[in-house]
Design a protein around this motif. Structure first.
Motif, PDB file in Angstrom:
ATOM      1  N   ALA A  20      -2.814  44.124 -48.267  1.00 39.05           N
ATOM      2  CA  ALA A  20      -3.976  45.017 -48.129  1.00 39.05           C
ATOM      3  C   ALA A  20      -4.843  44.579 -46.960  1.00 39.05           C
ATOM      4  O   ALA A  20      -5.346  45.407 -46.191  1.00 39.05           O
ATOM      5  CB  ALA A  20      -4.789  45.032 -49.418  1.00 39.05           C
ATOM      6  N   ALA A  21      -5.009  43.264 -46.794  1.00 35.71           N
ATOM      7  CA  ALA A  21      -5.796  42.755 -45.664  1.00 35.71           C
ATOM      8  C   ALA A  21      -5.114  43.096 -44.344  1.00 35.71           C
ATOM      9  O   ALA A  21      -5.766  43.538 -43.388  1.00 35.71           O
ATOM     10  CB  ALA A  21      -5.979  41.246 -45.796  1.00 35.71           C
ATOM     11  N   ALA A 311     -10.875  41.874 -45.098  1.00 41.69           N
ATOM     12  CA  ALA A 311     -10.362  42.178 -43.762  1.00 41.69           C
ATOM     13  C   ALA A 311     -11.383  42.930 -42.920  1.00 41.69           C
ATOM     14  O   ALA A 311     -11.503  42.693 -41.712  1.00 41.69           O
ATOM     15  CB  ALA A 311      -9.068  42.987 -43.871  1.00 41.69           C
ATOM     16  N   HIS A 312     -12.131  43.823 -43.533  1.00 40.17           N
ATOM     17  CA  HIS A 312     -13.182  44.518 -42.784  1.00 40.17           C
ATOM     18  C   HIS A 312     -14.262  43.533 -42.337  1.00 40.17           C
ATOM     19  O   HIS A 312     -14.780  43.622 -41.204  1.00 40.17           O
ATOM     20  CB  HIS A 312     -13.801  45.629 -43.633  1.00 40.17           C
ATOM     21  CG  HIS A 312     -13.071  46.936 -43.542  1.00 40.17           C
ATOM     22  ND1 HIS A 312     -12.880  47.618 -42.364  1.00 40.17           N
ATOM     23  CD2 HIS A 312     -12.471  47.689 -44.512  1.00 40.17           C
ATOM     24  CE1 HIS A 312     -12.203  48.735 -42.597  1.00 40.17           C
ATOM     25  NE2 HIS A 312     -11.939  48.803 -43.886  1.00 40.17           N
ATOM     26  N   ALA A 313     -14.603  42.586 -43.210  1.00 37.30           N
ATOM     27  CA  ALA A 313     -15.596  41.582 -42.835  1.00 37.30           C
ATOM     28  C   ALA A 313     -15.090  40.722 -41.687  1.00 37.30           C
ATOM     29  O   ALA A 313     -15.838  40.400 -40.753  1.00 37.30           O
ATOM     30  CB  ALA A 313     -15.924  40.702 -44.041  1.00 37.30           C
ATOM     31  N   LEU A 314     -13.819  40.366 -41.740  1.00 37.51           N
ATOM     32  CA  LEU A 314     -13.229  39.574 -40.662  1.00 37.51           C
ATOM     33  C   LEU A 314     -13.212  40.359 -39.353  1.00 37.51           C
ATOM     34  O   LEU A 314     -13.548  39.835 -38.283  1.00 37.51           O
ATOM     35  CB  LEU A 314     -11.817  39.159 -41.066  1.00 37.51           C
ATOM     36  CG  LEU A 314     -11.071  38.143 -40.201  1.00 37.51           C
ATOM     37  CD1 LEU A 314     -10.021  37.431 -41.037  1.00 37.51           C
ATOM     38  CD2 LEU A 314     -10.397  38.816 -39.023  1.00 37.51           C
ATOM     39  N   ALA A 315     -12.813  41.640 -39.432  1.00 38.05           N
ATOM     40  CA  ALA A 315     -12.780  42.486 -38.230  1.00 38.05           C
ATOM     41  C   ALA A 315     -14.177  42.611 -37.616  1.00 38.05           C
ATOM     42  O   ALA A 315     -14.330  42.550 -36.385  1.00 38.05           O
ATOM     43  CB  ALA A 315     -12.218  43.858 -38.580  1.00 38.05           C
ATOM     44  N   LEU A 325     -19.423  38.255 -42.934  1.00 36.49           N
ATOM     45  CA  LEU A 325     -18.805  37.425 -43.965  1.00 36.49           C
ATOM     46  C   LEU A 325     -19.764  37.175 -45.126  1.00 36.49           C
ATOM     47  O   LEU A 325     -19.352  37.099 -46.285  1.00 36.49           O
ATOM     48  CB  LEU A 325     -18.325  36.107 -43.365  1.00 36.49           C
ATOM     49  CG  LEU A 325     -17.146  36.246 -42.389  1.00 36.49           C
ATOM     50  CD1 LEU A 325     -16.821  34.921 -41.737  1.00 36.49           C
ATOM     51  CD2 LEU A 325     -15.918  36.800 -43.114  1.00 36.49           C
ATOM     52  N   GLN A 326     -21.058  37.056 -44.813  1.00 34.14           N
ATOM     53  CA  GLN A 326     -22.046  36.924 -45.890  1.00 34.14           C
ATOM     54  C   GLN A 326     -22.066  38.166 -46.763  1.00 34.14           C
ATOM     55  O   GLN A 326     -22.225  38.088 -47.978  1.00 34.14           O
ATOM     56  CB  GLN A 326     -23.431  36.662 -45.312  1.00 34.14           C
ATOM     57  CG  GLN A 326     -23.592  35.303 -44.645  1.00 34.14           C
ATOM     58  CD  GLN A 326     -23.355  35.369 -43.140  1.00 34.14           C
ATOM     59  OE1 GLN A 326     -22.454  36.072 -42.671  1.00 34.14           O
ATOM     60  NE2 GLN A 326     -24.175  34.655 -42.384  1.00 34.14           N
ATOM     61  N   THR A 327     -21.899  39.322 -46.128  1.00 34.90           N
ATOM     62  CA  THR A 327     -21.858  40.580 -46.881  1.00 34.90           C
ATOM     63  C   THR A 327     -20.647  40.620 -47.793  1.00 34.90           C
ATOM     64  O   THR A 327     -20.726  41.054 -48.950  1.00 34.90           O
ATOM     65  CB  THR A 327     -21.840  41.784 -45.927  1.00 34.90           C
ATOM     66  OG1 THR A 327     -23.013  41.761 -45.107  1.00 34.90           O
ATOM     67  CG2 THR A 327     -21.782  43.096 -46.692  1.00 34.90           C
TER      68      THR A 327
END
Length: 365
Positions: A20-21, A311-315, A325-327
């Motif tokens: 998924a990521a 994955a969205h946070a990483l992107a 990343l905190q989110t």
């Protein structure tokens, strides 16, 4: 180390969370490699998806995978919990009026096929061995039976499940919140199994059962790891628990005997959490970050959601967006806190065995 290749992201673990990521990163045009030590088909047991999990599959673009006829529908839940009465919950009048009994090995293959059709790469037969920070990059060592493969990356995703292999190499430990374990086995019946998912509390734990096929039943008996009998006594322990139950024994035409139990395995099923599921150049997703008691029915749903949000946070982080990343941690931690409150409420509803160590532990939380 002579690094032969560089990629923005390496995902360690080719299960639902990892894939998924990778699919999410692919949609964000970020190249990645998914590393999976396994080469053949996964042999996980089936898994039930409650109706409220289906919107997530639609959001992730995975809904069409469930149309395969090897994934079947179930009509509702039957349970015995808190008293001796069988309670039935039908999905008929809910917005999403059917649950799905996944053919888990097929579902894993479907996810891999989607990955292979994307721009992301799948590297099988290589196990994660080590990771070393070098400035703004990470040097990752992978090993197969015949080769050591060094690759560098900007970010590594730990999707290795409960063992959290990457996090452990980075010196990060998960908090263990309980000792829950599962005795997982199959039984072939002489009659067709009604399409329900069954749960029942017993003096030293609880049961989960669901059809794998028309006549094959997947059963899990949950208790604490230190309450499990020795291996040579586990089948007798299971038979005594089934035959002394109210609901589960009704699935069998006669008392369960040890010779009917097949594919018996023991595995951890406890709740765990990573206090901070990310750091410089790394993020943990799925069971590597948070693992859930199976009574919650989170399972694959939580793994897919964690892969998507992580994955969205990483992107966003790679795009120089602050606080992404905190989110991610905020979203996952809030979900875990809510889960743990509901878990305590559910266990607290069972008060029939005040002298049982299993239930005492859960009432003290």
């Amino acid at each position: 180390m002579n690094v032969k290749e560089h990629v923005p992201v390496i995902v360690i673990g080719g299960g639902p969370a990892g894939i998924a990521a990778a699919l999410t990163l692919n949609a964000r045009n970020i190249p990645c490699i998914v590393v999976d030590a396994k080469t053949g088909r996964y042999h996980h047991y089936g898994e039930c998806l409650p109706p409220n999990a289906l919107p997530l599959f639609k959001q992730l673009g995975l809904q069409q995978l469930l149309d395969n006829e090897e994934h079947t529908y179930y009509l509702g839940n039957q349970s015995v919990w808190g008293n001796n009465k069988v309670a039935e919950k039908l999905f008929l009048f809910q917005k999403h009026n059917q649950g799905v009994l996944l053919n888990r090995p097929l579902f894993e293959e479907q996810l891999r096929d989607l990955l292979l059709k994307s721009k992301s790469r799948l590297l099988t037969g290589y196990a994660f061995h080590n990771v070393v920070s070098q400035g703004e990059k990470l040097n990752v060592t992978l090993k197969s039976k015949t080769e050591t493969l060094p690759i560098s990356c900007n970010f590594i995703i730990d999707a290795t499940g409960r063992k959290a292999s990457v996090c452990r190499k980075l010196g990060r430990q998960k908090e263990q919140l309980d000792q829950l374990a599962a005795l997982h086995f199959q039984v072939t019946l002489n009659t067709t199994i009604p399409k329900f998912v069954y749960t029942e509390s017993i003096e030293n734990g609880w049961f989960y059962a669901a059809p794998l096929s028309k006549r094959k039943l997947s059963v899990m008996l949950f208790t604490d790891m230190d309450l499990l009998p020795e291996k040579d006594k586990q089948q007798a322990f299971i038979c005594d628990a089934v035959n002394g139950s109210t609901l589960i024994k009704q699935l069998f035409s006669k008392p369960l005997t040890s010779d009917k139990i097949t594919k018996l395995k023991t595995h951890a099923a406890n709740s765990t959490r990573m206090q901070k599921p990310y750091g410089e150049n790394w993020i943990a997703i799925g069971d590597a970050a948070y693992s859930f008691d199976p009574i919650s029915s989170y399972g694959i749903t939580s793994a897919l959601a964690a892969g998507y949000y992580g994955a969205h946070a990483l992107a966003d982080t790679l795009a120089q967006k602050p606080d992404a990343l905190q989110t991610y941690q905020y979203i996952m931690e809030n979900a875990f806190v809510h889960y743990h409150i509901k878990l305590h409420e559910h266990y607290n509803a069972e008060q029939r065995w005040p002298d049982s160590l299993f239930w005492q532990r859960r009432h003290q939380e």
